[in-house]
Design a protein around this motif. Structure first.
Motif, PDB file in Angstrom:
ATOM      1  N   GLN A 226       0.854  -1.168   0.000  1.00 13.63           N
ATOM      2  CA  GLN A 226       0.000   0.000   0.000  1.00 13.63           C
ATOM      3  C   GLN A 226       0.897   1.227   0.000  1.00 13.63           C
ATOM      4  O   GLN A 226       1.655   1.452   0.934  1.00 13.63           O
ATOM      5  N   GLU A 227       0.829   2.031  -1.052  1.00 14.20           N
ATOM      6  CA  GLU A 227       1.727   3.165  -1.207  1.00 14.20           C
ATOM      7  C   GLU A 227       1.183   4.406  -0.488  1.00 14.20           C
ATOM      8  O   GLU A 227       0.130   4.922  -0.822  1.00 14.20           O
TER       9      GLU A 227
ATOM     10  N   PRO B  73       8.398   3.790  -4.724  1.00 11.61           N
ATOM     11  CA  PRO B  73       7.606   4.556  -5.692  1.00 11.61           C
ATOM     12  C   PRO B  73       6.550   3.745  -6.432  1.00 11.61           C
ATOM     13  O   PRO B  73       5.728   4.317  -7.140  1.00 11.61           O
ATOM     14  N   PHE B  74       6.576   2.416  -6.289  1.00 15.59           N
ATOM     15  CA  PHE B  74       5.674   1.577  -7.054  1.00 15.59           C
ATOM     16  C   PHE B  74       4.777   0.730  -6.148  1.00 15.59           C
ATOM     17  O   PHE B  74       5.126   0.436  -4.998  1.00 15.59           O
ATOM     18  N   GLY B  75       3.618   0.328  -6.679  1.00  8.76           N
ATOM     19  CA  GLY B  75       2.779  -0.637  -5.983  1.00  8.76           C
ATOM     20  C   GLY B  75       3.425  -2.016  -6.058  1.00  8.76           C
ATOM     21  O   GLY B  75       4.246  -2.282  -6.930  1.00  8.76           O
TER      22      GLY B  75
ATOM     23  N   VAL C 145      -6.702  -3.746 -10.437  1.00  8.47           N
ATOM     24  CA  VAL C 145      -7.718  -3.009 -11.191  1.00  8.47           C
ATOM     25  C   VAL C 145      -7.662  -1.501 -10.928  1.00  8.47           C
ATOM     26  O   VAL C 145      -8.613  -0.796 -11.235  1.00  8.47           O
ATOM     27  N   TRP C 146      -6.566  -1.009 -10.371  1.00  9.08           N
ATOM     28  CA  TRP C 146      -6.461   0.429 -10.143  1.00  9.08           C
ATOM     29  C   TRP C 146      -6.417   1.135 -11.492  1.00  9.08           C
ATOM     30  O   TRP C 146      -5.544   0.878 -12.322  1.00  9.08           O
ATOM     31  N   LYS C 147      -7.354   2.033 -11.703  1.00  9.89           N
ATOM     32  CA  LYS C 147      -7.549   2.648 -13.014  1.00  9.89           C
ATOM     33  C   LYS C 147      -6.312   3.369 -13.529  1.00  9.89           C
ATOM     34  O   LYS C 147      -5.976   3.309 -14.723  1.00  9.89           O
ATOM     35  N   ASP C 148      -5.625   4.094 -12.652  1.00  7.29           N
ATOM     36  CA  ASP C 148      -4.491   4.913 -13.081  1.00  7.29           C
ATOM     37  C   ASP C 148      -3.219   4.109 -13.336  1.00  7.29           C
ATOM     38  O   ASP C 148      -2.264   4.629 -13.917  1.00  7.29           O
ATOM     39  N   THR C 149      -3.181   2.874 -12.894  1.00 10.17           N
ATOM     40  CA  THR C 149      -2.004   2.041 -13.133  1.00 10.17           C
ATOM     41  C   THR C 149      -1.909   1.709 -14.615  1.00 10.17           C
ATOM     42  O   THR C 149      -2.897   1.328 -15.242  1.00 10.17           O
ATOM     43  N   ARG C 150      -0.713   1.827 -15.163  1.00 14.14           N
ATOM     44  CA  ARG C 150      -0.521   1.621 -16.598  1.00 14.14           C
ATOM     45  C   ARG C 150       0.505   0.543 -16.931  1.00 14.14           C
ATOM     46  O   ARG C 150       0.499  -0.018 -18.027  1.00 14.14           O
TER      47      ARG C 150
ATOM     48  N   ASN D  80       3.007   0.612 -11.779  1.00 14.32           N
ATOM     49  CA  ASN D  80       3.239   2.042 -11.927  1.00 14.32           C
ATOM     50  C   ASN D  80       2.141   2.669 -12.791  1.00 14.32           C
ATOM     51  O   ASN D  80       1.852   2.180 -13.881  1.00 14.32           O
ATOM     52  N   PRO D  81       1.539   3.762 -12.303  1.00 13.41           N
ATOM     53  CA  PRO D  81       1.628   4.322 -10.945  1.00 13.41           C
ATOM     54  C   PRO D  81       1.005   3.353  -9.918  1.00 13.41           C
ATOM     55  O   PRO D  81       0.190   2.514 -10.283  1.00 13.41           O
ATOM     56  N   PRO D  82       1.368   3.511  -8.659  1.00 17.84           N
ATOM     57  CA  PRO D  82       0.811   2.636  -7.626  1.00 17.84           C
ATOM     58  C   PRO D  82      -0.655   2.947  -7.352  1.00 17.84           C
ATOM     59  O   PRO D  82      -1.142   4.027  -7.716  1.00 17.84           O
ATOM     60  N   GLY D  83      -1.340   2.031  -6.725  1.00 20.39           N
ATOM     61  CA  GLY D  83      -2.739   2.234  -6.379  1.00 20.39           C
ATOM     62  C   GLY D  83      -2.987   2.141  -4.889  1.00 20.39           C
ATOM     63  O   GLY D  83      -2.074   2.263  -4.082  1.00 20.39           O
ATOM     64  N   ASN D  84      -4.266   1.930  -4.536  1.00 21.54           N
ATOM     65  CA  ASN D  84      -4.679   1.728  -3.146  1.00 21.54           C
ATOM     66  C   ASN D  84      -4.496   2.970  -2.276  1.00 21.54           C
ATOM     67  O   ASN D  84      -3.758   2.956  -1.291  1.00 21.54           O
ATOM     68  N   PHE D  85      -5.174   4.047  -2.660  1.00 16.87           N
ATOM     69  CA  PHE D  85      -5.149   5.269  -1.869  1.00 16.87           C
ATOM     70  C   PHE D  85      -6.465   5.437  -1.119  1.00 16.87           C
ATOM     71  O   PHE D  85      -7.544   5.224  -1.677  1.00 16.87           O
ATOM     72  N   VAL D  86      -6.384   5.826   0.124  1.00 20.12           N
ATOM     73  CA  VAL D  86      -7.546   5.997   0.974  1.00 20.12           C
ATOM     74  C   VAL D  86      -8.489   7.045   0.376  1.00 20.12           C
ATOM     75  O   VAL D  86      -8.067   8.109  -0.100  1.00 20.12           O
TER      76      VAL D  86
END
Length: 222
Positions: A38-39, A121-123, A185-190, A211-217
């Motif tokens: 969790q980043e 810096p990464f998930g 399934v984090w949308k912004d992860t590419r 990258n980018p990492p996910g799982n933000f509150v």
């Protein structure tokens, strides 16, 4: 006399120092641990047991590294496509980054399961599997084989957390965990890059970096 015993599989998911343990009994004892990086901020604070589908090890299948990683993108993107999310692309940089950590976790005789310290810096999703034991003599393991785990098995285990995730409430079912799934399934992860390491005792550890990492509150994955 030769005996076959189900191997111990483990997936570990850590959110700020917490680990999840799940024990299931089939013919033998299987142990799965789940780990998801969790980043900076955590999405799911409750990490507890999750049932996982057992990977069949009924024969002495020997897989090449190419076979193990053959569907790394399709296995991830199959999960993402259910929500019309853009497909992930392979990153050699993330693969090398993952390999560095997998090698670190495999420095000893037995593979370990813990995350980089600080704020990477990464998930990150982690998976660990013990060896298969095919023969014992006088209670000693004398024939250990590498379990034929593939990246599809690993991703499917992470993705199985979907059933515990409530999208409307943006939370995980109490006593369960969802962090591996939500990172996938984090949308912004590419991008994604994965690696694995086989340890001297024939256990193995898998690392996938995102990258980018996910799982933000406070944010839904998609």
């Amino acid at each position: 006399m030769d005996r076959r015993r189900n191997r111990k599989n483990a997936i570990s998911n850590k959110i700020r120092g917490k680990r999840a343990y799940y024990i299931s009994l089939l013919v033998g004892v299987s142990l799965l641990l789940s780990c998801s990086r969790q980043e900076q901020k955590q999405l799911i604070p409750v990490i507890n047991p999750l049932p996982q589908q057992q990977i069949s090890t009924s024969n002495r299948t020997v897989l090449t590294m190419q076979q193990r990683f053959a569907r790394v993108l399709s296995s991830h993107n199959k999960v993402r496509s259910k929500h019309n999310l853009p497909p992930l692309k392979w990153s050699n940089q993330l693969a090398n980054y993952s390999q560095e950590w997998a090698n670190h976790l495999g420095r000893g005789n037995q593979c370990q399961m813990f995350h980089r310290s600080g704020n990477p810096p990464f998930g990150e999703n982690l998976y660990i599997s013990s060896a298969e034991v095919w023969r014992e003599e006088n209670g000693r393991e004398v024939d250990r084989k590498i379990s034929p785990v593939t990246i599809t098995d690993v991703v499917n285990a992470w993705a199985s957390e979907e059933k515990f995730y409530d999208y409307q409430q943006n939370r995980c079912q109490r006593g369960q965990q969802c962090g591996h799934y939500t990172q996938i399934v984090w949308k912004d992860t590419r991008e994604v890059g994965c690696a694995m390491k086989v340890c001297p005792d024939k256990s193995q550890t898998w690392v996938c970096s995102y990258n980018p990492p996910g799982n933000f509150v406070g944010f839904r994955p998609y």
